[in-house]
Design a protein around this motif. Structure first.
Motif, short mmCIF file in Angstrom:
data_model
loop_
_atom_site.label_atom_id
_atom_site.label_comp_id
_atom_site.label_asym_id
_atom_site.label_seq_id
_atom_site.Cartn_x
_atom_site.Cartn_y
_atom_site.Cartn_z
N ARG A 21 3.48 1.50 -2.20
CA ARG A 21 3.79 1.93 -3.45
C ARG A 21 3.01 2.27 -4.51
NH1 ARG A 21 8.66 -2.69 -5.09
NH2 ARG A 21 9.67 -2.58 -3.03
N ALA A 22 2.99 3.59 -4.81
CA ALA A 22 1.92 4.23 -5.57
C ALA A 22 1.52 3.41 -6.90
CB ALA A 22 1.94 5.64 -6.19
N GLY A 23 2.42 2.66 -7.45
CA GLY A 23 2.32 2.08 -8.72
C GLY A 23 1.84 0.38 -8.45
N ARG A 37 -7.22 3.04 -5.14
CA ARG A 37 -7.54 4.45 -5.79
C ARG A 37 -8.57 4.51 -6.87
NH1 ARG A 37 -2.98 4.72 -7.88
NH2 ARG A 37 -3.48 4.13 -9.92
N ARG A 41 2.56 5.86 6.24
CA ARG A 41 3.70 5.80 5.49
C ARG A 41 4.68 4.57 5.97
NH1 ARG A 41 5.64 11.68 7.13
NH2 ARG A 41 3.02 11.57 7.44
N ARG A 89 0.79 -1.27 0.04
CA ARG A 89 0.11 0.02 -0.01
C ARG A 89 0.80 1.13 -0.02
NH1 ARG A 89 -1.24 2.46 5.44
NH2 ARG A 89 -0.14 0.95 7.05
N SER A 96 -2.41 -0.33 -4.63
CA SER A 96 -2.59 1.02 -4.75
C SER A 96 -3.59 1.40 -5.80
CB SER A 96 -1.41 1.66 -4.84
OG SER A 96 -0.57 1.33 -3.67
N ARG A 97 -3.53 0.77 -7.04
CA ARG A 97 -4.53 1.03 -8.08
C ARG A 97 -5.95 0.75 -7.70
NH1 ARG A 97 -4.05 -1.38 -12.84
NH2 ARG A 97 -2.26 -2.84 -12.11
#
Length: 274
Positions: free
Chosen positions: A47-49, A57, A101, A45, A53-54
């Motif tokens: 790592r934005a990519g 989002r 974080r 969770r 995370s997708r």
């Protein structure tokens, strides 16, 4: 004995392989390490990519990887089996508690962020390779994802010999007999299966003067209030052990060997341990 240590999934991972040095052992160690990195790329969770995370989002992901689908399915099965004590939809509650974080860079003392009531028990739908989340639902697969990675790495490592994979106390063995220190003065010998520990004594921080930890009670949406400091369980897989350890910390009594340490330091053996 071959040994390799590397950081992954917010902890140090240790690989132990009881085999002679050589190409076969080296390749097995490399593949096990690569598997941790691959699965972290899918399920972190932080790592934005990542696929997770997708999904969090966008609320929906089609043609998800088989691994993400499987871990989500395992998490939903665990929620059902534990009566909601284990819940992958605690993401927003964990963030609201301040764990927003990677722990290595998390401020240990800070002001609490303004927020509202945190919803757990959200809807999650899996249809083939499509995963869809209900409104306001986001997933945290940290614990069960780490257990799944431990199991996968152990399978890859075992082709070269008896092995142990340890990711911050969540460990699995394949072959051999391995002494595992559970707490001061207590060592278990593990010949098969896995061990996992859930506790509030390691990942702790403060927000506006209030002690916080990462074990969320899904029924309150807040860090669990418990007379226990930590719980260690033995199960067939690291993913299962992760689920049962969390549930036991919240008051369940799973029918597996387990070690409970109270806030006062008292150790209790249960589930056939003596």
């Amino acid at each position: 004995m071959q040994r390799r240590v590397f950081p992954a999934m917010g902890t140090d991972v240790e690989l132990l392989l009881d085999a002679p040095a050589g190409e076969r052992a080296t390749r097995a160690l490399e593949r096990a390490g690569e598997e941790f990195e691959r699965l972290e790329q899918l399920m972190s969770r932080f790592r934005a990519g990542s696929e997770l995370s997708r999904l969090n989002r966008d609320g929906r992901i089609e043609r998800a990887s088989h691994d993400l689908v499987r871990v989500v399915e395992l998490a939903l099965e665990a929620r059902e089996a534990t009566g909601g004590l284990f819940d992958p939809t605690v993401h927003d509650a964990v963030v609201a508690a301040g764990y927003d974080r990677p722990f290595a860079v998390l401020p240990r003392d800070a002001a609490a962020a303004a927020g509202s009531d945190v919803r757990c028990g959200g809807d999650v739908y899996v249809d083939g390779l499509t995963i869809e989340l209900g409104p306001g639902t986001r997933l945290d697969l940290g614990g069960i994802g780490k257990g799944y990675a431990v199991d996968r790495a152990a399978e890859l490592l075992a082709v070269a010999g008896p092995c142990l994979v340890n990711a911050g106390g969540d460990l699995a063995v394949r072959g051999g007999a391995w002494p595992v220190g559970v707490c001061e003065g207590l060592t278990l010998e593990l010949t098969r299966g896995a061990i996992a520990t859930s506790g509030r004594d390691r990942r702790r921080w403060r927000r506006s003067g209030v002690d916080m930890h990462h074990l969320i009670d899904p029924f309150t949406g807040r860090p669990a209030e418990s007379g226990l400091l930590r719980v260690t369980v033995v199960a067939g897989s690291a993913a299962e052990a992760e689920v049962l350890a969390k549930a036991a910390f919240l008051g369940a009594e799973p029918d597996v060997p387990r070690v409970l340490v109270s806030a006062g330091g008292r150790t209790v053996l249960a589930g056939g341990l003596a």
